[in-house]
Design a protein around this motif. Structure first.
Motif, PDB file in Angstrom:
ATOM      1  N   SER A 144       0.841  -1.195   0.000  1.00 17.28           N
ATOM      2  CA  SER A 144       0.000   0.000   0.000  1.00 17.28           C
ATOM      3  C   SER A 144       0.875   1.244   0.000  1.00 17.28           C
ATOM      4  O   SER A 144       2.089   1.175   0.223  1.00 17.28           O
ATOM      5  CB  SER A 144      -0.909   0.016   1.235  1.00 17.28           C
ATOM      6  N   ASP A 145       0.233   2.390  -0.221  1.00 24.37           N
ATOM      7  CA  ASP A 145       0.976   3.653  -0.188  1.00 24.37           C
ATOM      8  C   ASP A 145       1.564   3.904   1.195  1.00 24.37           C
ATOM      9  O   ASP A 145       2.626   4.524   1.323  1.00 24.37           O
ATOM     10  CB  ASP A 145       0.057   4.812  -0.579  1.00 24.37           C
ATOM     11  N   GLU A 146       0.875   3.433   2.230  1.00 22.02           N
ATOM     12  CA  GLU A 146       1.386   3.642   3.580  1.00 22.02           C
ATOM     13  C   GLU A 146       2.695   2.886   3.799  1.00 22.02           C
ATOM     14  O   GLU A 146       3.583   3.364   4.505  1.00 22.02           O
ATOM     15  CB  GLU A 146       0.334   3.201   4.613  1.00 22.02           C
ATOM     16  N   ASP A 147       2.798   1.699   3.192  1.00 23.60           N
ATOM     17  CA  ASP A 147       4.056   0.946   3.290  1.00 23.60           C
ATOM     18  C   ASP A 147       5.195   1.728   2.639  1.00 23.60           C
ATOM     19  O   ASP A 147       6.325   1.749   3.152  1.00 23.60           O
ATOM     20  CB  ASP A 147       3.913  -0.416   2.610  1.00 23.60           C
ATOM     21  N   ILE A 148       4.895   2.357   1.521  1.00 22.70           N
ATOM     22  CA  ILE A 148       5.927   3.125   0.804  1.00 22.70           C
ATOM     23  C   ILE A 148       6.282   4.384   1.577  1.00 22.70           C
ATOM     24  O   ILE A 148       7.452   4.743   1.722  1.00 22.70           O
ATOM     25  CB  ILE A 148       5.430   3.489  -0.609  1.00 22.70           C
ATOM     26  N   ARG A 149       5.240   5.060   2.112  1.00 18.74           N
ATOM     27  CA  ARG A 149       5.465   6.331   2.797  1.00 18.74           C
ATOM     28  C   ARG A 149       6.363   6.168   4.025  1.00 18.74           C
ATOM     29  O   ARG A 149       7.062   7.099   4.430  1.00 18.74           O
ATOM     30  CB  ARG A 149       4.125   6.941   3.201  1.00 18.74           C
TER      31      ARG A 149
END
Length: 586
Positions: free
Chosen positions: A127-132
């Motif tokens: 998810s984007d949260e993992d990347i962020r």
């Protein structure tokens, strides 16, 4: 057979086919991974540099195992990205951005590894949260997101119980995702990479150690070689030095010139033996003579001091020396003292006679039997001194000898020409290779100085010569006319060139030739004079190479200026020829 039996058989066959296909894929994958490990082992055994080894390894891993692979090495208290490979259409742009971004996560892993062994780190990007969580800011987030990474494995590299680096492999754009089996293989792979890194590091350390030793040896050797001769007002001095053998630069022969009270002292000598041991005694002899002569200004006292020093060493070292003290007024006689050395030869036209009185060799006896002899050297005359490596040199069944030496000097008035004449004849006689070191020094009264040039012209000359010594083609081109041709005799002769160098392209070619022929080449302007609208520059050329030895000779240049631009230049091996050229010009 039941009606559904055919269906059961068909399903069984499908299952068998699927299992067989999966098994075949697994076998192929295992085989590919074994080959990968084998290739990394072979790379590690090549003995290439550290960075070359690691670049080859990431090239093996990508794209076979991952889409991106980075190897970061621990160097002291920092982590350096040593190798990086990216697969895909925008590979170069992504690689440049990752290099700029630096090994942030890897630096933390390396820091933790310094305290305790680290387990492999599998990162899933779902998810984007993992990347962020790994982004520094919004721009960095967008960049990481554009990589489309699905999985990433980071493993410490450890060899001989200590962390040496970090291996990171990522997948995503190719549609792959890592599982626990992949992580296990990456751990095995990291062991091979760590071994390769350790081997390359050891090779790098050995290479660096050898390089440092070579640099130290070169520095020490350079310090033992005769330095460039100084400008001695009122005198023209030329010297050459040829060590025995083709590759050795050190030997037992030496020459030197240095200031003393009331003038200058010029010495030439020969220490028994060859190579490094003889060179060490040579250095001791040179500096002892310098110190004693500087304090007293007396050649005989300098010889006595060196004799006591050699006897105090309680060895078998012997040294022969010819010392000449000169005033800056060449009308005053030269004071000579000779200890076990071939005496200086006074060259006066066709007549060549011995000057000075030989005394015992230094380091052999306590008694002191050296005398000081005053010898007048008039205009057109010169003193030439050679070590016995010249006269004792063997050719085709005979020695070079005193008679052949004198024949080379007959009618020669220029020290530069005398030194070059003897060196050329000796080189031809011995077939290019000497059995013993050989040194030559010649000294003669110089032509009186004349009208000096304005500061502007002197400054231009100094800029040109400094630019040459720096090998700065841009500065040289800025000072010279684009069409100017020049012919540097010494370098041209060594490479067999007959045509002059012309313009900027010729200059570049000349500088390349200088690097090919000489280990060191310095030109030094001593006097800049104005004669008949031209500039007469008298100075020195110091040229050194392993096969050719050292040539330290007076040279003259005639330059024509147009404003601040050199438009014509000519070099003369015999400075007196340049003086005569301008004196007789209308």
């Amino acid at each position: 057979m039941p009606p559904y039996a055919d269906v059961i058989v068909a399903l069984a066959l499908v299952v068998v086919a699927v299992v067989a296909t999966i098994s075949t894929r697994k076998v192929r994958q295992v085989n590919r991974r074994f080959r990968m490990l084998d290739e990394i082992s072979r790379v590690a055994e090549l003995g290439s540099s550290l960075d070359e080894t690691l670049e080859a390894i990431v090239g093996i891993i990508v794209p076979e195992l991952g889409d991106i692979c980075a190897i970061d090495v621990i160097e002291g208290d920092r982590v350096r990205r040593a190798a990086l490979r990216v697969d895909g259409p925008d590979a170069e742009a992504i690689k440049a951005r990752l290099v700029e971004r630096g090994p942030r996560l890897q630096a933390q892993v390396a820091s933790d590894a310094g305290r305790e062994r680290q387990e492999p780190l599998l990162i899933e990007m779902r998810s984007d949260e993992d990347i962020r969580a790994f982004a520094e800011d919004e721009e960095d987030f967008e960049f990481l997101r554009s990589l489309e990474t699905r999985s990433s494995v980071t493993v410490e590299l450890r060899a001989r119980g200590r962390p040496t680096g970090v291996l990171t492999i990522s997948v995503g754009p190719s549609g792959r995702r890592f599982n626990e089996g992949d992580v296990h293989f990456v751990t095995i792979l990291a062991g091979r990479v760590a071994l390769a890194l350790d081997n390359a590091g050891l090779f790098h350390d050995l290479e660096r150690s050898e390089s440092e030793r070579a640099e130290i040896a070169e520095t020490l050797q350079r310090g033992l070689l005769p330095p460039p001769l100084p400008h001695i007002p009122g005198w023209s001095v030329a010297a050459t030095y040829r060590p025995a053998g083709a590759e050795n630069e050190l030997g037992g022969d030496f020459y030197d010139a240095f200031r003393i009270a009331g003038g200058w002292m010029v010495v030439i000598g020969d220490v028994t033996g060859r190579g490094a041991k003889a060179a060490a005694v040579t250095a001791h002899a040179r500096y002892t003579l310098r110190t004693a002569a500087a304090l007293t200004g007396d050649p005989v006292i300098a010889l006595r001091t060196l004799n006591r020093e050699l006897l105090a060493r309680r060895g078998t070292d012997l040294c022969s020396v010819a010392a000449m003290a000169v005033s800056e007024d060449p009308a005053e006689p030269v004071r000579l003292a000779v200890a076990g050395h071939p005496p200086p030869l006074l060259v006066d036209g066709d007549e060549v006679t011995e000057a000075g009185q030989a005394g015992p060799v230094l380091g052999a006896f306590d008694e002191e039997g050296w005398t000081l002899v005053a010898t007048e050297v008039e205009a057109g005359q010169q003193l030439v001194v050679v070590t016995d490596g010249v006269t004792e040199s063997m050719g085709a069944g005979e020695r070079f000898g005193e008679e052949r030496l004198r024949a080379q000097l007959t009618g020669i008035t220029s020290p530069a020409i005398a030194a070059q004449q003897i060196e050329g004849a000796l080189h031809e006689f011995a077939g290019g290779t000497l059995e013993d070191d050989a040194a030559i020094i010649a000294i003669a009264p110089a032509t009186a100085d004349v009208e000096s040039v304005p500061e502007r012209e002197r400054g231009l000359v100094e800029r040109l010569y400094e630019a040459f010594n720096r090998r700065d083609p841009e500065e040289i081109v800025a000072l010279c006319d684009p069409a100017m041709a020049f012919f540097p005799v010494g370098t041209a002769e060594e490479i067999g060139r007959e045509a002059p160098y012309t313009g900027p392209e010729g200059l570049s070619e000349y500088l390349r030739d200088v690097e090919r022929v000489w280990d060191e080449l310095l030109i030094t302007p001593s006097l800049v004079e104005s004669r008949g609208g031209s500039l007469l520059v008298r100075g020195r050329v110091y040229a050194r190479s392993r096969p050719l030895g050292i040539r330290d000779v007076p040279v003259a240049w005639i330059w024509d200026l147009d404003g601040n631009c050199f438009v014509r230049g000519e070099v003369f091996r015999d400075p007196e020829e340049a003086v005569q050229r301008l004196t007789t010009s209308p």
